[in-house]
Write an enzyme that holds these catalytic residues in place. Structure first.
Site, PDB file in Angstrom:
ATOM      1  N   HIS A 161     -42.502  29.519   1.974  1.00 49.30           N
ATOM      2  CA  HIS A 161     -43.861  29.112   2.988  1.00 49.30           C
ATOM      3  C   HIS A 161     -43.423  30.473   3.039  1.00 49.30           C
ATOM      4  O   HIS A 161     -44.870  30.548   3.984  1.00 49.30           O
ATOM      5  CB  HIS A 161     -44.022  28.049   3.309  1.00 49.30           C
ATOM      6  CG  HIS A 161     -43.803  26.560   2.270  1.00 49.30           C
ATOM      7  ND1 HIS A 161     -44.506  25.151   2.715  1.00 49.30           N
ATOM      8  CD2 HIS A 161     -43.763  26.388   0.439  1.00 49.30           C
ATOM      9  CE1 HIS A 161     -43.614  24.697   1.486  1.00 49.30           C
ATOM     10  NE2 HIS A 161     -43.678  25.544   0.650  1.00 49.30           N
ATOM     11  N   ARG A 190     -49.624  28.671  16.881  1.00 53.81           N
ATOM     12  CA  ARG A 190     -48.888  28.329  16.209  1.00 53.81           C
ATOM     13  C   ARG A 190     -47.586  29.084  15.902  1.00 53.81           C
ATOM     14  O   ARG A 190     -46.217  29.096  16.778  1.00 53.81           O
ATOM     15  CB  ARG A 190     -48.521  27.978  14.938  1.00 53.81           C
ATOM     16  CG  ARG A 190     -49.505  26.104  14.659  1.00 53.81           C
ATOM     17  CD  ARG A 190     -49.363  25.462  12.971  1.00 53.81           C
ATOM     18  NE  ARG A 190     -48.330  25.728  12.524  1.00 53.81           N
ATOM     19  CZ  ARG A 190     -48.128  25.615  11.211  1.00 53.81           C
ATOM     20  NH1 ARG A 190     -49.519  26.188  10.420  1.00 53.81           N
ATOM     21  NH2 ARG A 190     -46.952  25.335  11.019  1.00 53.81           N
ATOM     22  N   CYS A 243     -55.303  46.622   7.402  1.00 53.25           N
ATOM     23  CA  CYS A 243     -53.718  46.500   6.742  1.00 53.25           C
ATOM     24  C   CYS A 243     -54.245  47.866   6.947  1.00 53.25           C
ATOM     25  O   CYS A 243     -53.755  49.083   6.814  1.00 53.25           O
ATOM     26  CB  CYS A 243     -53.975  46.360   5.132  1.00 53.25           C
ATOM     27  SG  CYS A 243     -52.985  47.438   3.799  1.00 53.25           S
ATOM     28  N   THR A 265     -38.030  16.934   5.749  1.00 55.52           N
ATOM     29  CA  THR A 265     -39.573  16.986   4.564  1.00 55.52           C
ATOM     30  C   THR A 265     -39.879  15.866   4.522  1.00 55.52           C
ATOM     31  O   THR A 265     -39.177  14.879   4.176  1.00 55.52           O
ATOM     32  CB  THR A 265     -39.001  18.097   4.273  1.00 55.52           C
ATOM     33  OG1 THR A 265     -40.256  18.510   3.072  1.00 55.52           O
ATOM     34  CG2 THR A 265     -37.398  17.901   2.723  1.00 55.52           C
ATOM     35  N   GLN A 293     -39.006  25.742   3.761  1.00 58.27           N
ATOM     36  CA  GLN A 293     -40.324  25.556   3.990  1.00 58.27           C
ATOM     37  C   GLN A 293     -41.267  25.573   5.560  1.00 58.27           C
ATOM     38  O   GLN A 293     -42.287  25.834   5.459  1.00 58.27           O
ATOM     39  CB  GLN A 293     -40.520  23.812   3.550  1.00 58.27           C
ATOM     40  CG  GLN A 293     -40.317  23.410   2.013  1.00 58.27           C
ATOM     41  CD  GLN A 293     -40.797  22.053   2.117  1.00 58.27           C
ATOM     42  OE1 GLN A 293     -42.058  21.197   1.523  1.00 58.27           O
ATOM     43  NE2 GLN A 293     -39.613  21.229   2.608  1.00 58.27           N
ATOM     44  N   ALA A 312     -32.854  14.598  13.654  1.00 54.24           N
ATOM     45  CA  ALA A 312     -31.949  15.637  12.377  1.00 54.24           C
ATOM     46  C   ALA A 312     -31.094  16.011  13.600  1.00 54.24           C
ATOM     47  O   ALA A 312     -29.703  16.428  13.535  1.00 54.24           O
ATOM     48  CB  ALA A 312     -33.078  16.960  12.930  1.00 54.24           C
TER      49      ALA A 312
HETATM   50  C1  BJW Z   1     -37.885  14.234  11.143  1.00 54.23           C
HETATM   51  C2  BJW Z   1     -37.755  14.137  12.086  1.00 54.23           C
HETATM   52  C3  BJW Z   1     -36.558  14.625  13.384  1.00 54.23           C
HETATM   53  C4  BJW Z   1     -39.883  14.062  11.776  1.00 54.23           C
HETATM   54  N1  BJW Z   1     -35.291  15.019  12.134  1.00 54.23           N
HETATM   55  N2  BJW Z   1     -36.620  14.086  10.653  1.00 54.23           N
HETATM   56  C5  BJW Z   1     -46.708  18.635  -9.174  1.00 54.23           C
HETATM   57  C6  BJW Z   1     -47.326  18.301  -8.271  1.00 54.23           C
HETATM   58  C7  BJW Z   1     -48.485  17.312  -7.595  1.00 54.23           C
HETATM   59  C8  BJW Z   1     -49.187  18.514  -7.695  1.00 54.23           C
HETATM   60  C9  BJW Z   1     -48.256  20.082  -8.179  1.00 54.23           C
HETATM   61  C10 BJW Z   1     -47.746  19.915  -8.451  1.00 54.23           C
HETATM   62  N3  BJW Z   1     -47.519  21.303  -8.014  1.00 54.23           N
HETATM   63  C11 BJW Z   1     -47.802  21.790  -7.010  1.00 54.23           C
HETATM   64  C12 BJW Z   1     -48.316  20.896  -7.266  1.00 54.23           C
HETATM   65  C13 BJW Z   1     -49.621  21.512  -5.690  1.00 54.23           C
HETATM   66  C14 BJW Z   1     -49.475  21.496  -4.321  1.00 54.23           C
HETATM   67  C15 BJW Z   1     -49.161  20.174  -4.286  1.00 54.23           C
HETATM   68  O1  BJW Z   1     -47.830  19.858  -3.558  1.00 54.23           O
HETATM   69  N4  BJW Z   1     -50.071  18.969  -3.815  1.00 54.23           N
HETATM   70  C16 BJW Z   1     -49.711  18.196  -2.912  1.00 54.23           C
HETATM   71  C17 BJW Z   1     -50.928  17.965  -2.336  1.00 54.23           C
HETATM   72  C18 BJW Z   1     -49.367  17.474  -3.763  1.00 54.23           C
HETATM   73  N5  BJW Z   1     -48.567  22.806  -4.038  1.00 54.23           N
HETATM   74  C19 BJW Z   1     -49.287  24.553  -4.299  1.00 54.23           C
HETATM   75  O2  BJW Z   1     -49.904  24.352  -4.041  1.00 54.23           O
HETATM   76  C20 BJW Z   1     -47.910  24.737  -3.670  1.00 54.23           C
HETATM   77  N6  BJW Z   1     -47.819  26.146  -4.718  1.00 54.23           N
HETATM   78  C21 BJW Z   1     -47.940  26.010  -5.653  1.00 54.23           C
HETATM   79  O3  BJW Z   1     -47.040  24.837  -6.287  1.00 54.23           O
HETATM   80  O4  BJW Z   1     -47.396  26.866  -6.458  1.00 54.23           O
HETATM   81  C22 BJW Z   1     -47.251  27.041  -8.339  1.00 54.23           C
HETATM   82  C23 BJW Z   1     -45.970  26.846  -8.192  1.00 54.23           C
HETATM   83  C24 BJW Z   1     -45.219  26.051  -9.010  1.00 54.23           C
HETATM   84  C25 BJW Z   1     -43.432  26.317  -9.194  1.00 54.23           C
HETATM   85  C26 BJW Z   1     -42.789  28.271  -8.964  1.00 54.23           C
HETATM   86  C27 BJW Z   1     -43.893  28.880  -8.707  1.00 54.23           C
HETATM   87  C28 BJW Z   1     -45.832  28.268  -8.186  1.00 54.23           C
HETATM   88  C29 BJW Z   1     -47.580  25.717  -1.971  1.00 54.23           C
HETATM   89  C30 BJW Z   1     -47.707  24.776  -1.532  1.00 54.23           C
HETATM   90  C31 BJW Z   1     -47.761  24.847  -0.259  1.00 54.23           C
HETATM   91  C32 BJW Z   1     -47.434  24.057   0.830  1.00 54.23           C
HETATM   92  N7  BJW Z   1     -48.053  25.118   2.337  1.00 54.23           N
HETATM   93  C33 BJW Z   1     -47.917  24.218   3.518  1.00 54.23           C
HETATM   94  C34 BJW Z   1     -48.527  25.135   4.671  1.00 54.23           C
HETATM   95  C35 BJW Z   1     -47.430  26.511   4.821  1.00 54.23           C
HETATM   96  C36 BJW Z   1     -47.905  27.657   6.137  1.00 54.23           C
HETATM   97  C37 BJW Z   1     -48.306  26.829   7.258  1.00 54.23           C
HETATM   98  O5  BJW Z   1     -47.056  26.115   7.665  1.00 54.23           O
HETATM   99  O6  BJW Z   1     -49.061  26.246   8.125  1.00 54.23           O
HETATM  100  O7  BJW Z   1     -46.503  24.287   3.647  1.00 54.23           O
HETATM  101  S1  BJW Z   1     -48.473  22.866   4.139  1.00 54.23           S
HETATM  102  C38 BJW Z   1     -47.099  21.872   5.081  1.00 54.23           C
HETATM  103  O8  BJW Z   1     -46.801  20.645   4.062  1.00 54.23           O
HETATM  104  C39 BJW Z   1     -46.509  23.567   5.253  1.00 54.23           C
HETATM  105  C40 BJW Z   1     -45.536  22.922   4.586  1.00 54.23           C
HETATM  106  O9  BJW Z   1     -44.118  23.190   4.658  1.00 54.23           O
HETATM  107  C41 BJW Z   1     -45.095  21.639   3.760  1.00 54.23           C
HETATM  108  C42 BJW Z   1     -44.236  20.862   3.742  1.00 54.23           C
HETATM  109  O10 BJW Z   1     -44.228  19.483   5.223  1.00 54.23           O
HETATM  110  P1  BJW Z   1     -43.156  19.050   5.684  1.00 54.23           P
HETATM  111  O11 BJW Z   1     -42.016  20.205   6.728  1.00 54.23           O
HETATM  112  O12 BJW Z   1     -42.236  17.902   4.563  1.00 54.23           O
HETATM  113  O13 BJW Z   1     -43.026  18.419   7.639  1.00 54.23           O
HETATM  114  P2  BJW Z   1     -44.044  17.118   6.610  1.00 54.23           P
HETATM  115  O14 BJW Z   1     -44.873  16.689   8.624  1.00 54.23           O
HETATM  116  O15 BJW Z   1     -44.349  16.550   5.947  1.00 54.23           O
HETATM  117  O16 BJW Z   1     -42.983  15.584   7.512  1.00 54.23           O
HETATM  118  C43 BJW Z   1     -42.225  15.761   8.455  1.00 54.23           C
HETATM  119  C44 BJW Z   1     -40.399  15.096   8.278  1.00 54.23           C
HETATM  120  O17 BJW Z   1     -39.743  14.872   8.830  1.00 54.23           O
HETATM  121  C45 BJW Z   1     -41.198  13.484   7.774  1.00 54.23           C
HETATM  122  O18 BJW Z   1     -40.308  13.161   6.577  1.00 54.23           O
HETATM  123  C46 BJW Z   1     -41.105  13.190   9.831  1.00 54.23           C
HETATM  124  O19 BJW Z   1     -39.854  11.978   8.838  1.00 54.23           O
HETATM  125  C47 BJW Z   1     -39.797  14.027   9.388  1.00 54.23           C
HETATM  126  N8  BJW Z   1     -39.256  13.760  10.768  1.00 54.23           N
HETATM  127  N9  BJW Z   1     -39.402  13.760  13.271  1.00 54.23           N
HETATM  128  C48 BJW Z   1     -35.569  14.362  11.509  1.00 54.23           C
HETATM  129  N10 BJW Z   1     -36.822  14.336  14.807  1.00 54.23           N
END
Ligand code: BJW
Length: 230
Positions: free
Chosen positions: A106, A56, A133, A173, A88, A216
Protein backbone atom coordinates in the site's frame (compact mmCIF):
# COMPACT_ATOMS: atom_id res chain seq x y z
CA UNK A 1 14.10 -23.71 0.58
CA UNK A 2 11.16 -23.25 3.00
CA UNK A 3 9.33 -19.97 2.71
CA UNK A 4 7.32 -17.96 5.22
CA UNK A 5 5.14 -15.10 3.98
CA UNK A 6 3.85 -12.69 6.62
CA UNK A 7 1.06 -10.21 5.88
CA UNK A 8 0.92 -7.37 8.37
CA UNK A 9 -1.74 -4.75 9.03
CA UNK A 10 -2.31 -1.77 11.28
CA UNK A 11 -2.68 -3.97 14.40
CA UNK A 12 1.03 -4.75 14.50
CA UNK A 13 1.79 -1.05 14.94
CA UNK A 14 -1.02 -0.33 17.42
CA UNK A 15 1.27 -0.86 20.40
CA UNK A 16 3.74 1.57 18.84
CA UNK A 17 1.06 4.21 19.35
CA UNK A 18 -0.24 4.36 15.77
CA UNK A 19 -4.01 4.18 15.35
CA UNK A 20 -5.65 1.40 13.36
CA UNK A 21 -8.36 2.15 10.81
CA UNK A 22 -11.44 0.19 11.82
CA UNK A 23 -11.09 -0.41 15.57
CA UNK A 24 -13.15 1.75 17.94
CA UNK A 25 -11.77 5.30 17.77
CA UNK A 26 -9.71 4.35 14.69
CA UNK A 27 -8.87 6.59 11.74
CA UNK A 28 -12.07 5.75 9.87
CA UNK A 29 -14.19 6.96 12.79
CA UNK A 30 -12.55 10.38 12.45
CA UNK A 31 -12.41 10.65 8.65
CA UNK A 32 -14.60 9.43 5.79
CA UNK A 33 -12.72 6.86 3.68
CA UNK A 34 -14.03 8.41 0.48
CA UNK A 35 -12.67 11.83 1.54
CA UNK A 36 -9.09 10.83 2.41
CA UNK A 37 -8.36 7.41 0.85
CA UNK A 38 -9.63 7.64 -2.72
CA UNK A 39 -8.27 9.45 -5.80
CA UNK A 40 -11.65 11.20 -6.10
CA UNK A 41 -11.33 12.55 -2.54
CA UNK A 42 -7.86 13.87 -3.33
CA UNK A 43 -9.12 15.54 -6.51
CA UNK A 44 -11.96 17.20 -4.54
CA UNK A 45 -9.94 18.39 -1.56
CA UNK A 46 -6.16 17.90 -1.82
CA UNK A 47 -5.56 20.17 1.17
CA UNK A 48 -7.58 17.90 3.50
CA UNK A 49 -5.84 14.78 2.18
CA UNK A 50 -2.36 16.30 2.53
CA UNK A 51 -3.15 17.37 6.10
CA UNK A 52 -4.36 13.83 6.94
CA UNK A 53 -1.15 12.26 5.60
CA UNK A 54 1.17 15.00 6.91
CA UNK A 55 -0.12 14.32 10.45
CA UNK A 56 0.34 10.57 10.04
CA UNK A 57 3.84 11.06 8.55
CA UNK A 58 4.86 13.03 11.65
CA UNK A 59 3.35 10.39 13.99
CA UNK A 60 5.01 7.52 12.12
CA UNK A 61 8.40 9.24 12.17
CA UNK A 62 8.15 9.60 15.95
CA UNK A 63 6.96 6.01 16.54
CA UNK A 64 9.25 3.17 17.56
CA UNK A 65 8.95 -0.46 16.44
CA UNK A 66 7.53 -2.70 19.17
CA UNK A 67 8.30 -6.25 20.28
CA UNK A 68 6.26 -7.70 17.39
CA UNK A 69 8.31 -5.88 14.73
CA UNK A 70 11.53 -6.90 16.49
CA UNK A 71 10.44 -10.54 16.70
CA UNK A 72 9.97 -10.63 12.91
CA UNK A 73 13.54 -9.33 12.48
CA UNK A 74 14.72 -12.19 14.71
CA UNK A 75 12.73 -14.68 12.60
CA UNK A 76 14.24 -13.42 9.35
CA UNK A 77 17.78 -13.61 10.79
CA UNK A 78 17.49 -17.08 12.34
CA UNK A 79 15.05 -19.01 10.10
CA UNK A 80 16.70 -21.51 7.74
CA UNK A 81 14.61 -20.42 4.77
CA UNK A 82 13.11 -17.30 3.26
CA UNK A 83 11.03 -14.87 5.30
CA UNK A 84 9.15 -12.09 3.47
CA UNK A 85 6.95 -9.45 5.05
CA UNK A 86 4.16 -8.13 2.85
CA UNK A 87 2.85 -5.11 4.69
CA UNK A 88 -0.26 -3.03 4.16
CA UNK A 89 1.21 -0.49 6.56
CA UNK A 90 2.70 2.75 5.32
CA UNK A 91 4.48 3.57 8.61
CA UNK A 92 7.95 2.16 7.82
CA UNK A 93 8.27 0.40 11.20
CA UNK A 94 9.35 -2.99 9.77
CA UNK A 95 12.34 -1.37 8.07
CA UNK A 96 13.01 0.77 11.15
CA UNK A 97 13.18 -2.44 13.23
CA UNK A 98 15.67 -3.95 10.75
CA UNK A 99 13.60 -6.29 8.58
CA UNK A 100 15.29 -6.68 5.18
CA UNK A 101 12.68 -8.30 2.94
CA UNK A 102 9.63 -6.02 3.16
CA UNK A 103 7.14 -5.38 0.36
CA UNK A 104 4.98 -2.27 0.90
CA UNK A 105 1.85 -3.21 -1.03
CA UNK A 106 0.00 0.00 0.00
CA UNK A 107 3.00 2.31 -0.48
CA UNK A 108 4.73 4.36 2.19
CA UNK A 109 4.33 7.69 3.97
CA UNK A 110 8.02 8.33 3.31
CA UNK A 111 7.36 8.59 -0.41
CA UNK A 112 5.90 11.21 -2.74
CA UNK A 113 4.45 10.37 -6.14
CA UNK A 114 3.76 12.56 -9.13
CA UNK A 115 0.16 12.15 -10.28
CA UNK A 116 1.25 13.33 -13.73
CA UNK A 117 4.38 11.32 -14.62
CA UNK A 118 4.59 8.67 -11.83
CA UNK A 119 8.01 9.93 -10.70
CA UNK A 120 8.74 9.00 -7.03
CA UNK A 121 10.87 10.84 -4.50
CA UNK A 122 11.33 11.17 -0.73
CA UNK A 123 8.37 13.00 0.76
CA UNK A 124 9.11 16.17 2.73
CA UNK A 125 7.63 16.16 6.26
CA UNK A 126 4.76 18.35 5.04
CA UNK A 127 3.27 18.20 1.55
CA UNK A 128 0.78 20.73 0.18
CA UNK A 129 -1.45 21.10 -2.87
CA UNK A 130 0.39 22.32 -5.95
CA UNK A 131 3.85 21.14 -4.89
CA UNK A 132 5.74 20.62 -8.17
CA UNK A 133 7.14 17.27 -9.25
CA UNK A 134 10.97 17.47 -9.35
CA UNK A 135 10.98 15.54 -12.65
CA UNK A 136 8.17 17.07 -14.78
CA UNK A 137 7.32 20.21 -12.72
CA UNK A 138 3.58 19.42 -12.80
CA UNK A 139 1.88 20.64 -9.59
CA UNK A 140 0.71 17.08 -8.94
CA UNK A 141 2.63 15.78 -5.90
CA UNK A 142 0.70 13.30 -3.77
CA UNK A 143 1.54 10.82 -1.02
CA UNK A 144 2.91 7.54 -2.44
CA UNK A 145 0.16 5.42 -0.90
CA UNK A 146 -2.45 3.18 -2.53
CA UNK A 147 -6.04 4.41 -2.26
CA UNK A 148 -9.25 2.49 -2.94
CA UNK A 149 -9.65 1.71 -6.60
CA UNK A 150 -5.91 1.97 -7.27
CA UNK A 151 -3.43 -0.71 -8.28
CA UNK A 152 -1.44 -2.34 -5.49
CA UNK A 153 2.36 -2.46 -5.52
CA UNK A 154 4.50 -5.62 -6.02
CA UNK A 155 1.51 -7.83 -6.85
CA UNK A 156 3.33 -10.13 -9.29
CA UNK A 157 6.02 -10.83 -6.71
CA UNK A 158 3.39 -11.32 -3.98
CA UNK A 159 1.33 -13.83 -6.01
CA UNK A 160 4.58 -15.71 -6.69
CA UNK A 161 5.47 -15.78 -2.99
CA UNK A 162 1.97 -16.98 -2.05
CA UNK A 163 2.13 -19.76 -4.63
CA UNK A 164 5.37 -21.01 -3.07
CA UNK A 165 4.71 -20.36 0.62
CA UNK A 166 5.03 -23.13 3.22
CA UNK A 167 3.67 -20.91 5.98
CA UNK A 168 1.41 -17.86 5.62
CA UNK A 169 0.79 -15.68 8.69
CA UNK A 170 -1.50 -12.65 8.86
CA UNK A 171 -0.80 -10.32 11.77
CA UNK A 172 -3.06 -7.48 12.95
CA UNK A 173 -5.25 -7.07 9.89
CA UNK A 174 -9.06 -7.02 9.85
CA UNK A 175 -9.47 -8.92 6.56
CA UNK A 176 -11.78 -6.26 5.16
CA UNK A 177 -9.61 -4.88 2.36
CA UNK A 178 -8.87 -6.79 -0.84
CA UNK A 179 -6.83 -8.25 -2.36
CA UNK A 180 -4.88 -8.68 0.93
CA UNK A 181 -7.89 -10.32 2.63
CA UNK A 182 -7.83 -13.11 0.04
CA UNK A 183 -4.12 -13.93 0.42
CA UNK A 184 -4.97 -16.62 3.01
CA UNK A 185 -7.06 -18.45 0.42
CA UNK A 186 -4.33 -18.13 -2.21
CA UNK A 187 -1.70 -19.49 0.19
CA UNK A 188 -3.92 -22.30 1.48
CA UNK A 189 -4.74 -23.34 -2.09
CA UNK A 190 -0.98 -23.61 -2.69
CA UNK A 191 -0.61 -25.88 0.35
CA UNK A 192 0.71 -23.45 2.95
CA UNK A 193 -0.06 -23.75 6.66
CA UNK A 194 -2.00 -20.58 7.54
CA UNK A 195 -2.10 -18.75 10.86
CA UNK A 196 -3.98 -15.64 11.97
CA UNK A 197 -2.46 -13.58 14.78
CA UNK A 198 -4.82 -10.86 15.94
CA UNK A 199 -6.35 -9.17 18.95
CA UNK A 200 -9.79 -10.29 17.75
CA UNK A 201 -10.93 -12.59 14.92
CA UNK A 202 -10.76 -10.98 11.48
CA UNK A 203 -13.50 -11.08 8.84
CA UNK A 204 -11.73 -14.03 7.19
CA UNK A 205 -10.75 -15.97 10.32
CA UNK A 206 -12.52 -19.12 9.16
CA UNK A 207 -10.06 -19.40 6.25
CA UNK A 208 -7.11 -19.96 8.59
CA UNK A 209 -5.93 -23.37 9.83
CA UNK A 210 -4.55 -21.92 13.08
CA UNK A 211 -5.39 -18.84 15.16
CA UNK A 212 -3.54 -17.09 17.97
CA UNK A 213 -5.34 -14.24 19.69
CA UNK A 214 -3.83 -11.52 21.86
CA UNK A 215 -1.76 -8.34 21.51
CA UNK A 216 0.85 -8.58 18.75
CA UNK A 217 3.69 -7.57 21.09
CA UNK A 218 3.04 -10.75 23.12
CA UNK A 219 1.75 -13.26 20.60
CA UNK A 220 4.16 -12.57 17.71
CA UNK A 221 7.33 -13.23 19.79
CA UNK A 222 5.75 -16.49 21.04
CA UNK A 223 4.88 -17.55 17.49
CA UNK A 224 8.43 -16.70 16.33
CA UNK A 225 9.86 -18.84 19.16
CA UNK A 226 7.67 -21.74 17.98
CA UNK A 227 8.69 -21.26 14.33
CA UNK A 228 12.37 -21.27 15.25
CA UNK A 229 11.99 -24.40 17.41
CA UNK A 230 10.71 -26.06 14.23
C1 BJW B 1 -4.36 -5.81 16.85
C2 BJW B 1 -3.96 -4.99 17.85
C3 BJW B 1 -2.88 -5.44 18.59
C4 BJW B 1 -5.59 -4.02 16.95
N1 BJW B 1 -2.32 -6.60 18.31
N2 BJW B 1 -3.79 -6.98 16.56
C5 BJW B 1 -13.02 -7.92 -3.71
C6 BJW B 1 -14.24 -7.84 -3.06
C7 BJW B 1 -14.74 -6.61 -2.68
C8 BJW B 1 -14.07 -5.43 -2.94
C9 BJW B 1 -12.86 -5.50 -3.60
C10 BJW B 1 -12.36 -6.74 -3.97
N3 BJW B 1 -11.16 -6.51 -4.58
C11 BJW B 1 -10.91 -5.19 -4.58
C12 BJW B 1 -11.93 -4.54 -3.99
C13 BJW B 1 -12.05 -3.06 -3.79
C14 BJW B 1 -11.23 -2.49 -2.65
C15 BJW B 1 -11.69 -3.13 -1.33
O1 BJW B 1 -11.04 -3.96 -0.75
N4 BJW B 1 -12.82 -2.66 -0.82
C16 BJW B 1 -13.29 -3.14 0.47
C17 BJW B 1 -13.87 -1.97 1.20
C18 BJW B 1 -14.25 -4.28 0.26
N5 BJW B 1 -9.79 -2.67 -2.83
C19 BJW B 1 -9.09 -1.82 -3.56
O2 BJW B 1 -9.61 -0.87 -4.11
C20 BJW B 1 -7.59 -2.06 -3.66
N6 BJW B 1 -7.20 -2.00 -5.04
C21 BJW B 1 -7.53 -2.99 -5.89
O3 BJW B 1 -8.13 -3.98 -5.52
O4 BJW B 1 -7.09 -2.80 -7.20
C22 BJW B 1 -7.39 -3.84 -8.14
C23 BJW B 1 -6.40 -4.96 -8.06
C24 BJW B 1 -6.76 -6.22 -7.59
C25 BJW B 1 -5.83 -7.25 -7.56
C26 BJW B 1 -4.53 -7.02 -7.98
C27 BJW B 1 -4.18 -5.75 -8.42
C28 BJW B 1 -5.12 -4.72 -8.44
C29 BJW B 1 -6.80 -0.96 -2.96
C30 BJW B 1 -6.98 -0.99 -1.49
C31 BJW B 1 -6.20 0.16 -0.87
C32 BJW B 1 -6.40 0.28 0.66
N7 BJW B 1 -5.78 1.46 1.11
C33 BJW B 1 -5.76 1.75 2.55
C34 BJW B 1 -5.13 3.16 2.72
C35 BJW B 1 -3.61 3.08 2.45
C36 BJW B 1 -2.91 4.33 2.82
C37 BJW B 1 -3.09 4.70 4.27
O5 BJW B 1 -2.52 4.05 5.16
O6 BJW B 1 -3.82 5.67 4.52
O7 BJW B 1 -4.97 0.76 3.22
S1 BJW B 1 -7.34 1.62 3.36
C38 BJW B 1 -6.71 0.95 4.87
O8 BJW B 1 -7.17 -0.42 5.05
C39 BJW B 1 -5.19 0.84 4.66
C40 BJW B 1 -4.89 -0.47 5.30
O9 BJW B 1 -3.64 -0.97 4.83
C41 BJW B 1 -6.06 -1.32 4.91
C42 BJW B 1 -6.26 -2.53 5.79
O10 BJW B 1 -6.49 -2.18 7.12
P1 BJW B 1 -5.91 -3.07 8.30
O11 BJW B 1 -4.43 -2.98 8.30
O12 BJW B 1 -6.49 -4.43 8.23
O13 BJW B 1 -6.41 -2.27 9.59
P2 BJW B 1 -7.83 -2.34 10.34
O14 BJW B 1 -7.97 -1.13 11.15
O15 BJW B 1 -8.92 -2.67 9.40
O16 BJW B 1 -7.69 -3.61 11.29
C43 BJW B 1 -6.80 -3.58 12.40
C44 BJW B 1 -6.68 -5.00 12.93
O17 BJW B 1 -5.69 -5.00 13.94
C45 BJW B 1 -7.98 -5.53 13.55
O18 BJW B 1 -8.20 -6.86 13.09
C46 BJW B 1 -7.68 -5.54 15.07
O19 BJW B 1 -8.29 -6.64 15.74
C47 BJW B 1 -6.18 -5.72 15.05
N8 BJW B 1 -5.49 -5.18 16.23
N9 BJW B 1 -4.82 -3.86 17.88
C48 BJW B 1 -2.85 -7.35 17.29
N10 BJW B 1 -2.42 -4.70 19.64
Amino acid sequence: MASIVILTGAGISAESGLGTFRDEGGLWSQHRIEDVATPEGFARNPDLVHRFYNARRVQAAAAQPNAAHHALVRLEAAYKGEVTIVTQNVDGLHAAAGSQRVLHMHGTLAGALCGNCDHRWAAPPAMAPGHPCPACAAPAARPDVVWFGEMLYHMDEIWDLLRNADVFAAIGTSGQVYPAAAFVQDAARAGAHTVEINLAPSAVVSDFAETRFGPASTVVPQWVDDMLRG
